[in-house]
Design a protein around this motif. Sequence first.
Motif, PDB file in Angstrom:
ATOM      1  N   VAL A 240     -22.785   9.409   2.911  1.00 42.93           N
ATOM      2  CA  VAL A 240     -22.476  10.567   2.061  1.00 42.93           C
ATOM      3  C   VAL A 240     -21.358  10.264   1.071  1.00 42.93           C
ATOM      4  CG1 VAL A 240     -23.282  12.235   3.744  1.00 42.93           C
ATOM      5  CG2 VAL A 240     -20.913  11.485   3.811  1.00 42.93           C
ATOM      6  N   GLY A 241     -20.983   9.004   0.915  1.00 40.25           N
ATOM      7  CA  GLY A 241     -20.029   8.636  -0.129  1.00 40.25           C
ATOM      8  C   GLY A 241     -18.586   8.647   0.287  1.00 40.25           C
ATOM      9  N   ILE A 242     -18.279   8.592   1.587  1.00 36.77           N
ATOM     10  CA  ILE A 242     -16.898   8.536   2.060  1.00 36.77           C
ATOM     11  C   ILE A 242     -16.572   7.087   2.389  1.00 36.77           C
ATOM     12  CG2 ILE A 242     -15.257   9.319   3.803  1.00 36.77           C
ATOM     13  CD1 ILE A 242     -16.880  11.840   4.114  1.00 36.77           C
ATOM     14  N   ARG A 243     -15.593   6.538   1.711  1.00 36.44           N
ATOM     15  CA  ARG A 243     -15.179   5.156   1.935  1.00 36.44           C
ATOM     16  C   ARG A 243     -13.892   5.160   2.760  1.00 36.44           C
ATOM     17  NH1 ARG A 243     -19.621   5.041   0.798  1.00 36.44           N
ATOM     18  NH2 ARG A 243     -20.644   4.155  -1.041  1.00 36.44           N
ATOM     19  N   LEU A 244     -13.926   4.509   3.907  1.00 39.02           N
ATOM     20  CA  LEU A 244     -12.813   4.527   4.852  1.00 39.02           C
ATOM     21  C   LEU A 244     -11.914   3.310   4.644  1.00 39.02           C
ATOM     22  CD1 LEU A 244     -14.745   5.566   8.093  1.00 39.02           C
ATOM     23  CD2 LEU A 244     -13.603   7.036   6.434  1.00 39.02           C
TER      24      LEU A 244
ATOM     25  N   ARG B 174     -17.751   9.147  -5.164  1.00 42.31           N
ATOM     26  CA  ARG B 174     -17.220   8.598  -3.928  1.00 42.31           C
ATOM     27  C   ARG B 174     -15.789   9.080  -3.708  1.00 42.31           C
ATOM     28  NH1 ARG B 174     -22.341   7.868  -3.468  1.00 42.31           N
ATOM     29  NH2 ARG B 174     -23.170   5.758  -3.687  1.00 42.31           N
ATOM     30  N   VAL B 175     -15.424   9.251  -2.442  1.00 39.49           N
ATOM     31  CA  VAL B 175     -14.057   9.606  -2.075  1.00 39.49           C
ATOM     32  C   VAL B 175     -13.525   8.539  -1.133  1.00 39.49           C
ATOM     33  CG1 VAL B 175     -14.310  12.092  -2.408  1.00 39.49           C
ATOM     34  CG2 VAL B 175     -14.915  11.095  -0.213  1.00 39.49           C
ATOM     35  N   TYR B 176     -12.249   8.241  -1.268  1.00 37.68           N
ATOM     36  CA  TYR B 176     -11.611   7.176  -0.493  1.00 37.68           C
ATOM     37  C   TYR B 176     -10.563   7.802   0.417  1.00 37.68           C
ATOM     38  CZ  TYR B 176     -13.933   4.255  -3.940  1.00 37.68           C
ATOM     39  OH  TYR B 176     -14.881   3.663  -4.729  1.00 37.68           O
ATOM     40  N   LYS B 177     -10.774   7.653   1.735  1.00 40.86           N
ATOM     41  CA  LYS B 177      -9.938   8.325   2.720  1.00 40.86           C
ATOM     42  C   LYS B 177      -9.307   7.312   3.670  1.00 40.86           C
ATOM     43  CE  LYS B 177     -11.201  12.469   1.371  1.00 40.86           C
ATOM     44  NZ  LYS B 177     -10.245  13.397   0.738  1.00 40.86           N
ATOM     45  N   PRO B 178      -8.019   7.480   3.988  1.00 47.76           N
ATOM     46  CA  PRO B 178      -7.454   6.689   5.090  1.00 47.76           C
ATOM     47  C   PRO B 178      -7.996   7.176   6.421  1.00 47.76           C
ATOM     48  CG  PRO B 178      -5.841   8.254   4.249  1.00 47.76           C
ATOM     49  CD  PRO B 178      -7.037   8.344   3.335  1.00 47.76           C
TER      50      PRO B 178
END
Length: 439
Positions: A190-194, A263-267
């Motif tokens: 779903v476009g979440i980059r960890l 895309r979203v980039y999440k810690p």
Amino acid sequence: MGAMEKIKVRRRISDSQVSYRGAEAVTLDEIEAEMARTQKNKATNYHLGTLKAKLAKLRSELLIESSGGGGGPSEGFDVARLGDARVALIGFPSVGKSTLQCKLTGTESEAAAYEFTTLTCIPGTMHYKGSKVQVLDLPGIIEGAAHGKGRGKEVIACARNADAILIVLDAGKEGLNRHREILEKELETVGIRLNQRPPDVTFNKRTTGGVRFASTVPLTKLGPDPEKLATSIMREYRINSADLLAREDISVDELVDVIVGNRVYKPCCYFYNKIDTITVEEVDQLARLPHSLVGSVAKMYNIAEPLDDDPLKKMIWDYLGLTRIYTKRKGQQPDLAEPVVLSTIRKGTSVMALCQNISTQMLRDFNFAMVWGKSAKHSPQRCGVNHPLADEDVVQIVTKTNSQQRQDKNYQSMVQGFSDKYHKKKFDAKKKKQGKLRR
């Protein structure tokens, strides 16, 4: 299905066949199978890049189609954003998320030995080092959550809106079930980059002029002709004119992420719960995994009471990038009771972010700042709005004097705005008073 159509299905999928195969649409499994049997080398980079672009496009189309439907009411997770940061608890059912949230925040959440105990989003507030962190206890998700299984869409939507993600795993089941790998794949779909940062690439769409591609470094991961590959990927998304500038050596997946743009980039940090059910060797193996912490909520390993310090709270604090700033007035002692908490994920940790957090009028009238602490070369140091602040710095904001404000080019419009607001308030009060007298 006729004989000719069967032959087409069995044939190797070429670039043209990925887009069309008669009247029959190509499925995700067929593209993945084609990628699996294609050797990875410089000669096939172009082919694999176009396949990855088509695969990402088909996945996004499937997500949009599955999210559509009737206009009937549905129960969502509409939770107001509170506190200095937000953390979402993600995990499979019955891994201890509700009990963990209770230990972190003191919020009473239903916990039981059966699966799917939590059916909606339950918020709580974690108090740590003077900050308030909102912790969301979300329902457990299963494999296929990205396509709507088990209310997975609502859970993942909350994860997209969170500042950080805490994935809770059962240490006793991780060795056989690979829950960590499954959850990472669902979030990536779903476009979440960890634990990744956005690629240093500038991409702007234009109406005319074609595709203009440039780079400041050698691109070794995009094959012998990076411009041809980038143009092919853009055409998959019907982009015929754009400017693309790459400032780092990016891969095909990163190029697709830049072009798609959603895309979203999440810690993300991982907490392996129930380590009291496995051996010491298995605990040591899990503890050595990146971004991971092992513990047990039931036995209070690496976790304490809501108001006490423990390794898990410290790990969440570090991944959120929170910074405490103490303010002071001229001639007075700094206020050490209630710090202003800034976040690198939201507005940043500069003096400008501090002014925006306190008042927009303070930023408008800002003159300079006096800073004491780790970020200052000497105490105090006179700084501007772009000065980066460190944890536990003391800051005094000095605003412009009246004479300095008069020299501002926007001073007349600002005074006129204050005057209009004052007269409007006075007129409304007079009108309200006349209405009361008529009664």
